[in-house]
Structure formats: C-alpha cells, structure tokens
Design a protein around this motif. Structure first.
Motif, PDB file in Angstrom:
ATOM      1  N   PHE A 129       0.597  -0.947  -0.211  1.00  0.00           N
ATOM      2  CA  PHE A 129      -0.211   0.170   0.151  1.00  0.00           C
ATOM      3  C   PHE A 129       0.642   1.253   0.174  1.00  0.00           C
ATOM      4  CE2 PHE A 129      -3.506  -2.180   1.656  1.00  0.00           C
ATOM      5  CZ  PHE A 129      -5.012  -1.203   0.998  1.00  0.00           C
ATOM      6  N   ARG A 130      -0.002   2.771  -0.410  1.00  0.00           N
ATOM      7  CA  ARG A 130       1.079   3.546  -0.192  1.00  0.00           C
ATOM      8  C   ARG A 130       0.228   3.974   0.871  1.00  0.00           C
ATOM      9  NH1 ARG A 130      -1.200   6.759  -4.903  1.00  0.00           N
ATOM     10  NH2 ARG A 130      -2.166   7.987  -3.178  1.00  0.00           N
ATOM     11  N   GLU A 131       1.121   5.179   2.101  1.00  0.00           N
ATOM     12  CA  GLU A 131       1.576   5.587   3.356  1.00  0.00           C
ATOM     13  C   GLU A 131      -0.339   6.388   3.561  1.00  0.00           C
ATOM     14  OE1 GLU A 131       3.581   4.738   5.800  1.00  0.00           O
ATOM     15  OE2 GLU A 131       1.812   5.088   6.941  1.00  0.00           O
ATOM     16  N   ASP A 132      -1.013   6.838   2.757  1.00  0.00           N
ATOM     17  CA  ASP A 132      -2.047   7.739   2.634  1.00  0.00           C
ATOM     18  C   ASP A 132      -3.385   6.464   2.180  1.00  0.00           C
ATOM     19  OD1 ASP A 132      -1.247   7.374  -0.017  1.00  0.00           O
ATOM     20  OD2 ASP A 132      -2.776   9.183  -0.765  1.00  0.00           O
ATOM     21  N   GLN A 133      -3.048   5.796   1.878  1.00  0.00           N
ATOM     22  CA  GLN A 133      -4.426   4.669   0.926  1.00  0.00           C
ATOM     23  C   GLN A 133      -3.935   3.705   2.359  1.00  0.00           C
ATOM     24  OE1 GLN A 133      -2.249   2.547  -2.256  1.00  0.00           O
ATOM     25  NE2 GLN A 133      -3.423   3.871  -3.709  1.00  0.00           N
ATOM     26  N   LEU A 134      -2.965   3.875   2.899  1.00  0.00           N
ATOM     27  CA  LEU A 134      -3.273   2.880   4.508  1.00  0.00           C
ATOM     28  C   LEU A 134      -3.812   3.513   5.112  1.00  0.00           C
ATOM     29  CD1 LEU A 134      -0.653   0.587   6.075  1.00  0.00           C
ATOM     30  CD2 LEU A 134      -0.472   2.320   7.018  1.00  0.00           C
ATOM     31  N   GLN A 135      -3.747   4.909   5.947  1.00  0.00           N
ATOM     32  CA  GLN A 135      -4.343   5.158   6.577  1.00  0.00           C
ATOM     33  C   GLN A 135      -5.872   5.687   6.790  1.00  0.00           C
ATOM     34  OE1 GLN A 135      -3.505   6.512   9.734  1.00  0.00           O
ATOM     35  NE2 GLN A 135      -1.238   5.911   9.336  1.00  0.00           N
ATOM     36  N   GLN A 136      -6.562   5.528   4.228  1.00  0.00           N
ATOM     37  CA  GLN A 136      -7.603   6.110   4.388  1.00  0.00           C
ATOM     38  C   GLN A 136      -7.891   4.577   5.321  1.00  0.00           C
ATOM     39  OE1 GLN A 136      -7.955   8.064   0.482  1.00  0.00           O
ATOM     40  NE2 GLN A 136      -7.090   9.681   1.720  1.00  0.00           N
ATOM     41  N   LEU A 137      -7.607   3.387   3.943  1.00  0.00           N
ATOM     42  CA  LEU A 137      -8.466   1.837   4.435  1.00  0.00           C
ATOM     43  C   LEU A 137      -8.553   1.810   5.760  1.00  0.00           C
ATOM     44  CD1 LEU A 137      -9.069  -0.907   3.231  1.00  0.00           C
ATOM     45  CD2 LEU A 137      -6.860  -1.616   3.924  1.00  0.00           C
ATOM     46  N   ALA A 138      -7.596   1.602   6.812  1.00  0.00           N
ATOM     47  CA  ALA A 138      -8.123   2.266   8.231  1.00  0.00           C
ATOM     48  C   ALA A 138      -9.512   3.148   8.451  1.00  0.00           C
ATOM     49  CB  ALA A 138      -7.313   2.278   9.316  1.00  0.00           C
ATOM     50  N   TRP A 139      -9.554   4.124   8.612  1.00  0.00           N
ATOM     51  CA  TRP A 139     -10.226   5.133   8.995  1.00  0.00           C
ATOM     52  C   TRP A 139     -11.240   5.372   8.315  1.00  0.00           C
ATOM     53  CZ3 TRP A 139      -9.248   6.973  13.384  1.00  0.00           C
ATOM     54  CH2 TRP A 139      -7.946   6.678  13.743  1.00  0.00           C
ATOM     55  N   LYS A 140     -11.447   5.475   6.605  1.00  0.00           N
ATOM     56  CA  LYS A 140     -12.520   5.497   6.524  1.00  0.00           C
ATOM     57  C   LYS A 140     -13.636   4.817   5.924  1.00  0.00           C
ATOM     58  CE  LYS A 140     -11.880   9.696   4.408  1.00  0.00           C
ATOM     59  NZ  LYS A 140     -11.016  10.222   2.697  1.00  0.00           N
ATOM     60  N   VAL A 141     -12.906   3.104   5.687  1.00  0.00           N
ATOM     61  CA  VAL A 141     -12.813   1.607   5.801  1.00  0.00           C
ATOM     62  C   VAL A 141     -13.537   1.416   6.714  1.00  0.00           C
ATOM     63  CG1 VAL A 141     -13.294  -0.666   3.861  1.00  0.00           C
ATOM     64  CG2 VAL A 141     -12.476   1.455   2.680  1.00  0.00           C
ATOM     65  N   LEU A 142     -12.678   0.435   7.130  1.00  0.00           N
ATOM     66  CA  LEU A 142     -12.620  -0.469   8.637  1.00  0.00           C
ATOM     67  C   LEU A 142     -13.184  -0.252   9.706  1.00  0.00           C
ATOM     68  CD1 LEU A 142      -8.950  -2.257   8.022  1.00  0.00           C
ATOM     69  CD2 LEU A 142     -11.585  -3.109   6.979  1.00  0.00           C
ATOM     70  N   ILE A 143     -12.949   1.081  10.107  1.00  0.00           N
ATOM     71  CA  ILE A 143     -13.490   1.641  11.331  1.00  0.00           C
ATOM     72  C   ILE A 143     -15.877   1.167  11.582  1.00  0.00           C
ATOM     73  CG2 ILE A 143     -13.870   3.633  12.724  1.00  0.00           C
ATOM     74  CD1 ILE A 143     -10.989   3.208  13.095  1.00  0.00           C
ATOM     75  N   PRO A 144     -15.656   2.564  10.539  1.00  0.00           N
ATOM     76  CA  PRO A 144     -17.186   3.141  10.259  1.00  0.00           C
ATOM     77  C   PRO A 144     -18.151   0.975   9.818  1.00  0.00           C
ATOM     78  CG  PRO A 144     -16.151   4.099   8.988  1.00  0.00           C
ATOM     79  CD  PRO A 144     -15.212   3.577   8.859  1.00  0.00           C
ATOM     80  N   LEU A 145     -16.881  -0.106   9.312  1.00  0.00           N
ATOM     81  CA  LEU A 145     -17.472  -1.285   9.191  1.00  0.00           C
ATOM     82  C   LEU A 145     -17.741  -1.612  10.484  1.00  0.00           C
ATOM     83  CD1 LEU A 145     -16.791  -3.176   6.203  1.00  0.00           C
ATOM     84  CD2 LEU A 145     -18.034  -1.775   6.604  1.00  0.00           C
ATOM     85  N   ALA A 146     -16.737  -1.786  11.104  1.00  0.00           N
ATOM     86  CA  ALA A 146     -17.059  -2.567  12.583  1.00  0.00           C
ATOM     87  C   ALA A 146     -17.905  -1.462  13.136  1.00  0.00           C
ATOM     88  CB  ALA A 146     -15.335  -2.191  13.347  1.00  0.00           C
ATOM     89  N   LEU A 147     -17.845  -0.244  13.110  1.00  0.00           N
ATOM     90  CA  LEU A 147     -19.023  -0.180  13.997  1.00  0.00           C
ATOM     91  C   LEU A 147     -20.483  -0.071  13.955  1.00  0.00           C
ATOM     92  CD1 LEU A 147     -18.200   4.048  14.536  1.00  0.00           C
ATOM     93  CD2 LEU A 147     -17.985   2.271  16.213  1.00  0.00           C
ATOM     94  N   ALA A 148     -21.373  -0.110  12.487  1.00  0.00           N
ATOM     95  CA  ALA A 148     -22.634  -0.479  11.843  1.00  0.00           C
ATOM     96  C   ALA A 148     -21.566  -1.926  12.566  1.00  0.00           C
ATOM     97  CB  ALA A 148     -22.308  -0.559  10.300  1.00  0.00           C
ATOM     98  N   ASN A 149     -20.887  -2.892  12.053  1.00  0.00           N
ATOM     99  CA  ASN A 149     -21.355  -4.082  12.554  1.00  0.00           C
ATOM    100  C   ASN A 149     -21.435  -4.219  14.300  1.00  0.00           C
ATOM    101  OD1 ASN A 149     -21.021  -6.865  12.496  1.00  0.00           O
ATOM    102  ND2 ASN A 149     -18.756  -7.208  13.390  1.00  0.00           N
ATOM    103  N   ILE A 150     -20.839  -3.855  15.138  1.00  0.00           N
ATOM    104  CA  ILE A 150     -21.454  -3.930  16.429  1.00  0.00           C
ATOM    105  C   ILE A 150     -23.127  -3.937  16.682  1.00  0.00           C
ATOM    106  CG2 ILE A 150     -21.157  -2.732  18.525  1.00  0.00           C
ATOM    107  CD1 ILE A 150     -18.373  -1.372  18.045  1.00  0.00           C
ATOM    108  N   VAL A 151     -23.494  -2.094  16.786  1.00  0.00           N
ATOM    109  CA  VAL A 151     -24.567  -1.825  16.128  1.00  0.00           C
ATOM    110  C   VAL A 151     -25.742  -3.105  15.722  1.00  0.00           C
ATOM    111  CG1 VAL A 151     -26.164   0.206  15.369  1.00  0.00           C
ATOM    112  CG2 VAL A 151     -24.723   0.145  16.208  1.00  0.00           C
ATOM    113  N   VAL A 152     -25.564  -3.510  14.520  1.00  0.00           N
ATOM    114  CA  VAL A 152     -26.278  -4.651  14.102  1.00  0.00           C
ATOM    115  C   VAL A 152     -26.153  -5.483  14.669  1.00  0.00           C
ATOM    116  CG1 VAL A 152     -26.171  -6.005  11.926  1.00  0.00           C
ATOM    117  CG2 VAL A 152     -26.124  -4.047  11.777  1.00  0.00           C
ATOM    118  N   THR A 153     -25.291  -6.160  15.359  1.00  0.00           N
ATOM    119  CA  THR A 153     -25.350  -7.331  16.084  1.00  0.00           C
ATOM    120  C   THR A 153     -25.904  -6.944  17.765  1.00  0.00           C
ATOM    121  OG1 THR A 153     -23.425  -7.920  15.392  1.00  0.00           O
ATOM    122  CG2 THR A 153     -23.870  -9.153  17.229  1.00  0.00           C
TER     123      THR A 153
END
Lengths: 345, 121
Positions: free
Chosen positions: A314-338
């Motif tokens: 990954f490029r460094e900015d892609q790396l940070q964006q994957l974490a903050w813009k994809v994985l964390i919102p997905l994980a939060l949604a996962n918590i709420v749905v569960t």
C-alpha cells in the motif's frame, strides 16, 4: 492444566513450571511451523522455485541452520545509538508476544490464565509491541530507523482500532470476555435453532472476521501493510541497525505473534480447541485440544500468508484511509447490527 | 493466595520467561560470535555513504491528528467492552444508550472526514 494426569493434584509452583515450558512451546512451535511451511516453502512454490532444500529432508532443518548462523554474527551497536533503549527494544517486543499467548486456552483444563478479562487483556498487551518498535526506531539513531519507527507507530495505532472493534461483535454474541467461555459459547451455541456444528462465530460474524484478519495483517507489518520495513524506500525501517541475535529476536517475535494472532482469530471465530460432534466437557479435548488449535492456526495463517505473498504494498495515505474510512465505520456498523440482532432475537 | 491473584502472578512469571528466552539467545551468541569492533562498524547505515548531520533529525509527524483520534476511539472501546459483555441483561435500554454513544463518536469521525483530516497530508 492438570487433568490429563487426572489423579495428580499439582501445587502452584509445579503448575507454573509446566506453564512456563508450555508458553515456550506455544510461542516457538507455531512460529517455526509458519516460517518453514509458509515463508520458506509456500512462498517459494508461489514464485516457481524450490526454497531451501539442503538442510534436512526438503530443507526442514533450515530453521536450525538459520539460528546457528545468527548465533555466530557479530553483535554490532551503532556508536551514536542510545545503547540502553537499543538493547531493551527486542526484549519489549518479545515479552509482548509472551504475554499475548497467555489468554489462549488449548483445552477444557489447558489454560495459562483463566481470567474474566481475557480478550481485553490480549488486545491490551498486543499494543505493548508498538512501544518496543518505537524504541528500536528511536534508539538506533539512524534516519531510516526513525522513519520506520514513526511509520510503524502510525500504522499500528490506526489498525489497533478495527482490531478491537471487530472483536466486540464476538463479545456481544458470547456475552463474556473470558476466552474459555467464548469457546464454550461457540461449542454449545446454535444458529437459529440448528446446533449440529455449534455456532462458530465466523458464520454469524463474518464481517468481524474479515476486519480482524485485515487488521492483524497490518499489526504484523506484513505485506501489503509493510510500509514500516519497506526495503525499497527506507532499507529495513526500524530493523536497519539490528544484526545477528537481536535481529533474530525481532524476527521470532514477528512470526510468533503471527501464530498467536492466528490462534486468537481461531479461538474467537472458529471455535478454538473445539471440534463439532464431541462433548465440549469431555476429557478427550485435554489431549487433542492443542492439536486442534494448531491445525486451526495453520489454516488461519494460510490466509494471512496468502495475502502476504499476493498483494503489492500500500501507499502510506491509502493505508491510513483504508483504516479510518473503511474498516472503522464497517466495524462500528457491525457492532450496532450485532447488538440489535442480539436484543431482538 | 486467591485464584485471581495467582492468575496475575502467572502473567508476571511468563513475562519473565520471555526475558529469559531473549537473554539465553543473546548469552549463547556471546560465547560463539566474534567481536572485532572497528570504527567503520560503529557507523550508521545510510545507503553506503558517510552519515550526514544529526541522527535524531526532525521528522514531520503527520499522524498527529490520527494519534488524537486514536485516543478518542480507544477510550470508546474501553466503554463498549463491559457493555458488550452484559448486553443480554440490559436489553433494549442498553441498546439505545449505546446507539446514542456510538452515533456521537461516529459524528466525530464524520466531522474529521469532512474537515479532510483523514488524508495523509
């Protein structure tokens, strides 16, 4: 710990002695298995070459040869380095690995510690290694090392969150933080009334499992998340000034942690030491539990290493964006749905 | 000693095993490895040329904002864990409470996103 030899009741110091040896085995055996099976052999086959073939049958003693080689290397410390920090860094990383192995149960009575904060403890001690890596980067007094250390800290911090948040879905389903009880919850659970294989959370928490694996990949600083040790940009990152035995300690810690994270994923999502069809309280699991767990470790880490050998960095900015813009919102949604599903059903 | 404290004593002991393993490896190495230090070996690696300037050079800590947001979300995780373990007994009340809590934090993340703080500048 002691019901394999059912009649014997061991004193605390005897149990602790056995546990100390077991911890060494639990750290070194998966690490060695992964390095030989995947790093030496699978990687070679995927790149159309044979890999090590000389030491032992199919190069299976290559690991011992490597340790022997590293033992003979001169111990070099840069004159400019902060000697205390430089020397302490591999210890911190390795101790973090040893503390991480503690929460893993390998059978109904095979555990290091049986605490009600198991998962929480695992996630807490896993971030100690960040300190060790920062110490290595700073203590080396080298520009490459410093850049690598800073990159590592930024990356580990960003992927710590998806890791933690992905586990919460499992905790909601199991209703406990105790690793042993999470295994039992999967063994005794049922999926909408169908309980033939229990309820391995990988089925109901598939999103959590996927996020967990991606975050683990990043926590291990393995490709495609190997920015901190990107050899074409910053030589070897925070490992640049380390040679010989001290480098080997980092190497052992990295692959031992890979094995333990795979074991954590196996315990949280794949049922740990349990195999469907048997009574989870049966004494048999004290014997076959560790083997079942090792099998699951090898399966999960196959995925980890498959990604490692397949994807470009990954490029460094892609790396940070994957974490903050994809994985964390997905994980939060996962918590709420569960949570909603847990309360409604 | 209670079972609870014994568990934590085990944690300390196994941590010690880790230190011991590292020490044994390094100790074994010191028996067999050579030690012929020269001034050149003590230099930092800078791609083959002589090191330039101060080793602890100033670096642009670009992830300062990320570190701040990490603290925010890590504290959140500390609150969510006990809630997640007891959700069954809290029922609908706990669910609504935590939904509000997560919504406020998600709002924070969304704010940082819109402010373009999530880009690697």
């Amino acid at each position: 710990m002691n019901t394999v030899v059912t009649a014997v009741e061991l004193a605390y110091w005897q149990q602790t002695a056995i546990r100390s040896v077991a911890a060494l085995v639990a750290v070194l055996i998966p690490a060695g298995t992964l390095v030989y099976l995947y790093l030496f052999k699978m990687m070679s086959f995927m790149q159309s070459r044979l890999g090590p073939m000389e030491a032992g049958p199919y190069g299976s003693l290559q690991l011992l040869a490597e340790v022997g080689k590293f033992l003979q290397k001169e111990d070099l410390i840069p004159r400019a380095a902060d000697r205390v920090v430089f020397k302490a860094a591999p210890f911190v990383v390795l101790v973090s690995t040893f503390l991480l192995v503690l929460v893993l149960p390998a059978g109904p009575d095979l555990w290091f510690i049986n605490v009600d904060t198991g998962v929480f403890l695992a996630l807490a001690v896993s971030s100690i290694s960040v300190i060790g890596i920062l110490m290595a980067g700073w203590g080396s007094a080298s520009k490459y090392s410093l850049l690598g250390g800073l990159r590592a800290a930024g990356q580990l911090v960003a992927y710590e969150l998806p890791l933690v948040l992905a586990v919460i879905g499992v905790v909601i389903q199991a209703g406990t933080l105790n690793m042993q009880e999470i295994v039992l919850a999967q063994a005794n659970g049922e999926i909408f009334g169908w309980g033939a294989i229990g309820n391995p959370f990988v089925i109901t928490q598939f999103l959590g499992f996927a996020i967990f694996l991606v975050a683990v990949q990043a926590e291990l600083t393995q490709p495609p998340f190997d920015m901190p040790v990107a050899e074409s940009e910053i030589v070897a990152g925070y490992l640049t000034e380390y040679s010989g035995m001290r480098f080997l300690l980092f190497f052992i810690a990295e692959f031992a942690t890979a094995g333990i994270f795979a074991a954590l994923a196996a315990t949280l999502f794949l049922g740990g030491w349990y195999v469907p069809g048997l009574d989870p309280a049966s004494d048999l699991f004290n014997l076959i539990g560790p083997l079942v767990l090792l099998t699951k470790i090898v399966l999960v880490s196959f995925l980890i290493f498959w990604f490692r050998f397949t994807y470009p960095r990954f490029r460094e900015d892609q790396l940070q964006q994957l974490a903050w813009k994809v994985l964390i919102p997905l994980a939060l949604a996962n918590i709420v749905v569960t949570g909603v599903l847990k309360v409604v059903f | 000693m209670s079972e609870f404290l014994r568990n934590w004593l085990t944690v300390a002991v196994i941590g010690g095993v880790g230190v011991l393993l590292a020490s044994v490896f390094l100790g074994l190495g010191s028996l067999v490895r050579p030690s012929r230090d020269t001034p050149q070996k003590g230099m930092n690696y800078e791609s083959g040329v002589d090191p330039q300037g101060d080793m602890w050079s100033q670096a642009n800590i670009r992830y300062y904002v990320f570190a701040l947001m990490f603290v925010l979300f890590d504290v959140e995780a500390v609150f969510i864990f006990p809630w997640a373990a007891r959700l069954e007994s809290y029922g609908m009340f706990g669910l609504v409470e935590m939904a509000i809590f997560i919504a406020i934090l998600a709002l924070g993340l969304f704010y940082a996103w819109r402010k373009r703080l999530l880009r690697w500048i």
